[in-house]
Design a protein around this motif. Structure first.
Motif, short mmCIF file in Angstrom:
data_model
loop_
_atom_site.label_atom_id
_atom_site.label_comp_id
_atom_site.label_asym_id
_atom_site.label_seq_id
_atom_site.Cartn_x
_atom_site.Cartn_y
_atom_site.Cartn_z
N GLU A 125 -8.21 2.25 -5.44
CA GLU A 125 -8.72 2.00 -3.98
C GLU A 125 -9.32 3.26 -3.55
O GLU A 125 -10.47 3.22 -2.73
N HIS A 160 0.74 -1.07 0.05
CA HIS A 160 -0.12 0.06 0.18
C HIS A 160 0.76 1.21 -0.25
O HIS A 160 0.38 2.32 -0.37
N ASP A 193 -3.41 1.81 -9.33
CA ASP A 193 -4.00 1.16 -8.32
C ASP A 193 -4.54 2.02 -6.84
O ASP A 193 -5.47 1.68 -6.66
N ARG A 194 -3.67 2.88 -6.56
CA ARG A 194 -4.15 3.77 -5.56
C ARG A 194 -5.34 4.84 -5.68
O ARG A 194 -6.12 4.95 -4.95
N PRO A 224 3.02 3.60 -5.09
CA PRO A 224 2.12 4.14 -5.74
C PRO A 224 1.83 3.03 -6.94
O PRO A 224 2.57 2.43 -7.25
N ALA A 261 -4.17 10.76 -4.71
CA ALA A 261 -3.77 9.46 -5.62
C ALA A 261 -3.47 9.90 -7.04
O ALA A 261 -2.60 9.50 -7.70
#
Length: 613
Positions: free
Chosen positions: A487, A91, A483-484, A94, A213
């Motif tokens: 999420e 997590h 991905d971030r 990045p 993000a």
């Protein structure tokens, strides 16, 4: 020697794999080794896409666009005792990369949770290996075509998880995006490590996390930066967020003939508000039209779902390269994570029925959903396996109403293309029944399951666009697939993240104070009845209908017994060709071009050593 010129593979910590290393051309080959000295990561790709770290018995490599250098990566992975320990540190990375690790002989490799950065695996001489390209692994393993998987694509087109694990190559499997592959000398094991966060974050707090993000994703690359500027909210928000760091941004507005929603006007006004930028505008007459050169092949990995866009995409990439652009940002994925299917109403009805009914009224008014089918879908409590069985049972049923609520586990019912042969339909039906036995929800509720399914279903096509740009020397980056970012977005309460009364409220809040209010506060647009197939596609089809028909006079798919060319001609020669027909034709052309390429030895590859995407 490999015919491929790019891609990489990860090997377990065993001796005797020098033959795999030697298959890569020596010039430009990169070889990283396990602590034992055995080859671990082998391939040909851009060196600036690689961040490697070696700490005693620990080896970790990031492949892709990532703003972390080796020193920072070493501090993050310091103290790893096993590859499973990476779960706790991922997590902090990045999004935008593949990850490979070797820890005391244990090997882990994975892509991104959005599906854009995919991992595939197969076996060579009984030894499991993994890599970033299915066709590269197929070539190394001497694998042939998976006829069942090809039949599914011909009959139905892209189907999403779990069927997206089945590649078009026999014995080559795709790793689920929420899992990593653990490699040992004799076996490979898929381990699910990621699950979506609970959707309990309020809109304003979620917007701050999404903005952070996005900022990180946008700033992760180097070189002169460009960005698409279509006039839509997704691309416009990216442009203005990027211009804060890159005021001399190069924007590209690719116009369409049927822009009736003001996007061309928005794009022109936004360009004026970026006075330090360079603004490129392409008229439809300056681009190859849809379906031009229908037999062209640019990628051997799998049939390409975005076939009609390939020629125009290539021209856009070349134009950007001519203007010195080295990285181009595009808004693909924005519709899925900021708009997305309305499946959250299913859970909302059981948790907050009054709010659910109010939102349902708004969606029905906007989309013109029929009342009784909508209520039936909303009240149905069946699981995802039931949905797949239903798709198999009704594969050849008549098409349903044009206005479909999309409240089930899948966004729309699957139907076989009318020209798919009886054998292709039978094979597709069997695959759908298999999916029913393997399917698991990607999230506990239908809404997030739909969102993740939509992202992952679209990802393979976007990955081909990345390679198409790479062939022109431009890195195409998709921040909404980071991905971030994913999420942060899916953690927001679904009824606040999307709304029938406000257009993409999460993105509007995230870009507030940066992008123009006229774009962020635009009304919810009326749904397009053409499934994104506008006038340019119809014009291109009419212009190149003869070439399309000629291509199928000696069809490889027909030779394999997958297509009835008589039925195909009947549909393509109809006075009015429906949108559904053109969408199915696009998938068919991708299958035909791919099969011709792999069976007739076409060399029309997009294999420039470019990215790890």
């Amino acid at each position: 020697m490999l015919q491929h010129h790019s891609g990489w593979v990860v090997l377990p910590d065993v001796p005797g794999l020098k033959n795999v290393v030697d298959r890569f051309p020596a010039q430009g080959r990169i070889v990283l080794r396990h602590d034992s000295g055995n080859p671990w990561l082998v391939g040909r790709f851009r060196t600036d896409d690689l961040v490697p770290v070696a700490l005693g018995p620990v080896r970790v490599a990031l492949l892709g666009s990532c703003p972390i250098d080796a020193t920072r990566l070493a501090s993050i992975v310091h103290g790893l005792r096993s590859v499973a320990d990476l779960d706790a540190v991922l997590h902090r990375l990045p999004g935008g990369v593949h990850l490979a690790a070797s820890v005391r002989g244990e090997v882990r490799v994975q892509g991104g949770i959005s599906g854009l950065r995919q991992v595939f695996h197969t076996r060579i001489g009984g030894v499991p290996i993994a890599g970033d390209r299915a066709d590269l692994l197929a070539e190394l393993a001497g694998a042939g075509i998976d006829e069942q998987a090809l039949a599914l694509r011909v009959a139905v087109g892209p189907t999403g998880p779990p069927l997206d694990r089945r590649t078009a190559w026999s014995g080559v499997r795709a790793l689920p995006p929420d899992s990593y592959l653990r490699l040992a000398a004799e076996r490979a094991r898929e381990v699910r490590w990621w699950r979506p966060p609970e959707p309990d974050v309020a809109l304003r707090r979620g917007a701050r996390a999404t903005r952070e993000a996005l900022d990180t994703a946008i700033r992760s690359g180097t070189g002169r930066t460009g960005a698409d500027l279509s006039g839509g909210m997704d691309s416009t928000a990216l442009c203005f967020l990027t211009a804060r760091h890159e005021p001399e941004l190069v924007t590209l507005n690719r116009r369409e003939n049927d822009r009736e929603n003001g996007e061309n006007r928005f794009a022109a006004e936004c360009a004026r508000q970026l006075p330090d930028g360079t603004h490129l505008v392409l008229d439809p007459r300056e681009l190859p039209s849809a379906f031009e050169d229908p037999g062209a092949l640019t990628d051997h990995e799998e049939p390409i779902p975005l076939f009609r866009e390939l020629a125009a995409t290539g021209r856009c990439a070349e134009l950007l390269a001519e203007h010195g652009v080295q990285r181009q940002l595009a808004g693909f994925g924005g519709d899925e994570i900021f708009g997305g299917p309305p499946g959250h109403l299913h859970s909302l009805l059981r948790q907050r029925p009054v709010k659910a009914v109010r939102q349902l009224r708004g969606y029905r008014s906007l989309h013109r959903w029929p009342l009784l089918p909508t209520m039936a879908a909303l009240l149905a409590a069946h699981d995802v396996a039931h949905w797949w069985r239903e798709q198999s049972d009704r594969l050849t049923a008549p098409n349903g109403p044009r206005h479909h609520a999309g409240l089930d586990w899948g966004p729309a019912p699957l139907r076989a293309a009318p020209w798919a042969s009886a054998d292709a339909v039978a094979a597709a039906r069997a695959e759908l029944r298999t999916a029913a036995t393997e399917a698991e929800p990607l999230a506990a509720d239908r809404g997030r399951h739909q969102l993740l399914t939509a992202l992952r279903t679209a990802a393979p096509g976007y990955r081909r666009l990345v390679r198409r740009y790479a062939a022109a020397g431009v890195r195409l980056e998709l921040p909404y697939y980071d991905d971030r970012v994913v999420e942060a977005a899916i953690a927001v309460r679904p009824a606040e993240r999307a709304s029938p009364w406000r257009y993409k409220p999460l993105l509007a809040e995230a870009a507030r104070g940066t992008a123009p209010d006229a774009v962020l506060q635009r009304p919810v647009p009326a749904p397009r009845p053409d499934a994104g197939v506008g006038a340019d596609v119809h014009i291109g089809f009419r212009r190149h209908r003869g070439a399309v028909l000629a291509l199928f006079t000696d069809s490889e798919l027909a030779a394999h017994g997958l297509v009835d060319t008589g039925v195909l001609r009947k549909h393509l020669l109809a006075p009015h060709v429906e949108t559904r027909t053109l969408v199915a034709l696009e998938h068919l052309l991708g299958c035909e071009a791919w099969l011709r390429g792999v069976t007739q030895g076409s060399t029309g590859r997009t294999d420039a050593p470019a990215t790890a995407s």
